[in-house]
Design a protein around this motif. Sequence first.
Motif, PDB file in Angstrom:
ATOM      1  N   TYR A 155       0.836  -1.063   0.079  1.00 54.55           N
ATOM      2  CA  TYR A 155      -0.112   0.012   0.003  1.00 54.55           C
ATOM      3  C   TYR A 155       0.980   1.284   0.014  1.00 54.55           C
ATOM      4  O   TYR A 155       1.794   1.498   1.116  1.00 54.55           O
ATOM      5  CB  TYR A 155      -0.837   0.087   1.371  1.00 54.55           C
ATOM      6  CG  TYR A 155      -1.923  -1.182   1.302  1.00 54.55           C
ATOM      7  CD1 TYR A 155      -3.220  -0.928   0.667  1.00 54.55           C
ATOM      8  CD2 TYR A 155      -1.496  -2.189   2.087  1.00 54.55           C
ATOM      9  CE1 TYR A 155      -4.124  -1.929   0.630  1.00 54.55           C
ATOM     10  CE2 TYR A 155      -2.516  -3.348   2.061  1.00 54.55           C
ATOM     11  CZ  TYR A 155      -3.767  -3.226   1.249  1.00 54.55           C
ATOM     12  OH  TYR A 155      -4.828  -4.218   1.293  1.00 54.55           O
ATOM     13  N   GLU A 157       0.465   4.377   0.585  1.00 56.69           N
ATOM     14  CA  GLU A 157       0.348   5.197   1.765  1.00 56.69           C
ATOM     15  C   GLU A 157       0.971   4.471   2.931  1.00 56.69           C
ATOM     16  O   GLU A 157       1.436   5.649   3.598  1.00 56.69           O
ATOM     17  CB  GLU A 157      -1.216   5.463   2.179  1.00 56.69           C
ATOM     18  CG  GLU A 157      -2.064   4.274   2.548  1.00 56.69           C
ATOM     19  CD  GLU A 157      -2.767   3.539   1.274  1.00 56.69           C
ATOM     20  OE1 GLU A 157      -4.127   3.114   1.324  1.00 56.69           O
ATOM     21  OE2 GLU A 157      -2.243   3.521   0.284  1.00 56.69           O
ATOM     22  N   ASP A 158       1.015   3.488   3.200  1.00 61.34           N
ATOM     23  CA  ASP A 158       1.665   2.660   4.161  1.00 61.34           C
ATOM     24  C   ASP A 158       3.302   3.106   4.296  1.00 61.34           C
ATOM     25  O   ASP A 158       3.670   3.113   4.971  1.00 61.34           O
ATOM     26  CB  ASP A 158       1.537   1.428   4.205  1.00 61.34           C
ATOM     27  CG  ASP A 158       0.114   0.954   4.586  1.00 61.34           C
ATOM     28  OD1 ASP A 158      -0.627   1.875   5.054  1.00 61.34           O
ATOM     29  OD2 ASP A 158      -0.370  -0.347   4.761  1.00 61.34           O
ATOM     30  N   ASP A 161       3.784   6.859   4.886  1.00 57.66           N
ATOM     31  CA  ASP A 161       3.943   6.874   6.415  1.00 57.66           C
ATOM     32  C   ASP A 161       4.949   6.453   7.107  1.00 57.66           C
ATOM     33  O   ASP A 161       5.421   7.326   7.998  1.00 57.66           O
ATOM     34  CB  ASP A 161       2.561   6.487   6.964  1.00 57.66           C
ATOM     35  CG  ASP A 161       1.219   7.020   6.462  1.00 57.66           C
ATOM     36  OD1 ASP A 161       1.236   8.092   5.982  1.00 57.66           O
ATOM     37  OD2 ASP A 161      -0.035   6.445   6.627  1.00 57.66           O
ATOM     38  N   GLY A 233       1.234   2.542  13.393  1.00 53.53           N
ATOM     39  CA  GLY A 233       0.189   3.194  12.795  1.00 53.53           C
ATOM     40  C   GLY A 233      -0.162   2.378  11.881  1.00 53.53           C
ATOM     41  O   GLY A 233      -1.123   2.189  11.414  1.00 53.53           O
ATOM     42  N   VAL A 234       0.761   1.732  10.828  1.00 51.61           N
ATOM     43  CA  VAL A 234       0.518   0.759   9.881  1.00 51.61           C
ATOM     44  C   VAL A 234      -0.381  -0.586  10.259  1.00 51.61           C
ATOM     45  O   VAL A 234      -1.220  -0.840   9.813  1.00 51.61           O
ATOM     46  CB  VAL A 234       1.779   0.457   9.007  1.00 51.61           C
ATOM     47  CG1 VAL A 234       1.513  -0.532   7.959  1.00 51.61           C
ATOM     48  CG2 VAL A 234       2.607   1.622   8.606  1.00 51.61           C
ATOM     49  N   GLU A 236      -2.116  -0.682  12.956  1.00 49.94           N
ATOM     50  CA  GLU A 236      -3.655  -0.384  13.256  1.00 49.94           C
ATOM     51  C   GLU A 236      -4.391  -0.348  12.104  1.00 49.94           C
ATOM     52  O   GLU A 236      -5.696  -0.576  12.299  1.00 49.94           O
ATOM     53  CB  GLU A 236      -3.661   0.943  14.115  1.00 49.94           C
ATOM     54  CG  GLU A 236      -2.666   0.702  15.664  1.00 49.94           C
ATOM     55  CD  GLU A 236      -3.782  -0.130  16.610  1.00 49.94           C
ATOM     56  OE1 GLU A 236      -4.957  -0.588  16.058  1.00 49.94           O
ATOM     57  OE2 GLU A 236      -3.438  -0.297  17.793  1.00 49.94           O
ATOM     58  N   LYS A 237      -3.871   0.343  11.121  1.00 46.32           N
ATOM     59  CA  LYS A 237      -4.875   0.633   9.658  1.00 46.32           C
ATOM     60  C   LYS A 237      -4.984  -0.629   9.115  1.00 46.32           C
ATOM     61  O   LYS A 237      -6.175  -0.816   8.350  1.00 46.32           O
ATOM     62  CB  LYS A 237      -3.723   1.497   8.738  1.00 46.32           C
ATOM     63  CG  LYS A 237      -4.526   1.927   7.678  1.00 46.32           C
ATOM     64  CD  LYS A 237      -3.742   2.801   6.739  1.00 46.32           C
ATOM     65  CE  LYS A 237      -2.900   3.661   7.186  1.00 46.32           C
ATOM     66  NZ  LYS A 237      -2.242   4.497   6.367  1.00 46.32           N
ATOM     67  N   ARG A 238      -4.319  -1.893   9.196  1.00 45.44           N
ATOM     68  CA  ARG A 238      -4.485  -2.815   8.471  1.00 45.44           C
ATOM     69  C   ARG A 238      -4.718  -4.131   9.128  1.00 45.44           C
ATOM     70  O   ARG A 238      -5.356  -5.164   8.718  1.00 45.44           O
ATOM     71  CB  ARG A 238      -3.272  -3.215   7.696  1.00 45.44           C
ATOM     72  CG  ARG A 238      -2.619  -2.071   6.749  1.00 45.44           C
ATOM     73  CD  ARG A 238      -3.541  -1.700   5.695  1.00 45.44           C
ATOM     74  NE  ARG A 238      -3.031  -0.648   5.013  1.00 45.44           N
ATOM     75  CZ  ARG A 238      -3.827   0.146   4.017  1.00 45.44           C
ATOM     76  NH1 ARG A 238      -4.970  -0.337   3.812  1.00 45.44           N
ATOM     77  NH2 ARG A 238      -3.536   1.419   3.462  1.00 45.44           N
TER      78      ARG A 238
END
Length: 293
Positions: A155, A157-158, A161, A233-234, A236-238
């Motif tokens: 991804y 965006e990952d 980030d 953060g990555v 938690e998103k996935r």
Amino acid sequence: MTDPFDERKARAAAWFRQLRDDIVAAFEDLEDRHQSADAAGRFDVSQTKRHSEDGSDAGGGLMSVMRGGRVFEKVGVNVSTVHGTLGARAVAAMSARKDMEGLRDDPRFWASGISLVAHMNNPHVPAVHMNTRMFWTPHGWWFGGGSDLNPCIEYEEDTADFHAVLKAHCDKHGDDIYPRLKAWADEYFYVPHRGRARGVGGIFYDDLNTGDWEADFAFTQDVGRAFLPAFLGVVEKRREMAFDEADRDVQLIHRGLYAEYNLVYDRGTKFGLETGHDANAVLMSLPPLAKWV
């Protein structure tokens, strides 16, 4: 005679141990928040030892491994402080480093560091690697380390980030540092026999000795501090994304690439085995399951 570097060695070793403690606590907290009540993920912790040729005490550390969690399929966080005399092959390799030519005459060494590799349950959550370390001999010293993201399903965006957090921590020490260390990581984590990188990069550095130990140690600490905010953060998103057997198959094949790199090219793996450190700790980075096409 007291080694004038003893105080610095102690500070570095204590920092790596504190970073280990912080990461272990954060990962167990992540498991606590995403586990059922009867399946909380916890690290199994064991002592490791370096095996010196004459059987004398050569230091060791802690190997902390969690298996079968809901978030982490396998994650290891190792910390060690070892010392002794380098063998002939290690001396030959190390003597090529800056300021290390004298190892051939006096091969004593001291090394401390933290090494982490996480393989995740959900194929949408990337695997990750991080380490920082300090190496000392009577002929010189240096720091090294870095972190890199290894998604099997990418991804953009990952990746952005993760790199943004690393850049912010590097930028505290100079605007030129992040671009240089990113390029170094892209080169270092390349798998020549596959003609591709093992992941989406990060930062990597080695042989760091500017002549200012305090500045180099401060930078190394910031590399360590960047890890949790960059990675969590990555995760938690996935972590709750749905996946199927095809996604799992992609993940296992990518793990094969990771295993190939670590066994064939990785400096840390080679150095750990060459210097007699606990083989289980050195090979902790290998995934629990992998496949090849």
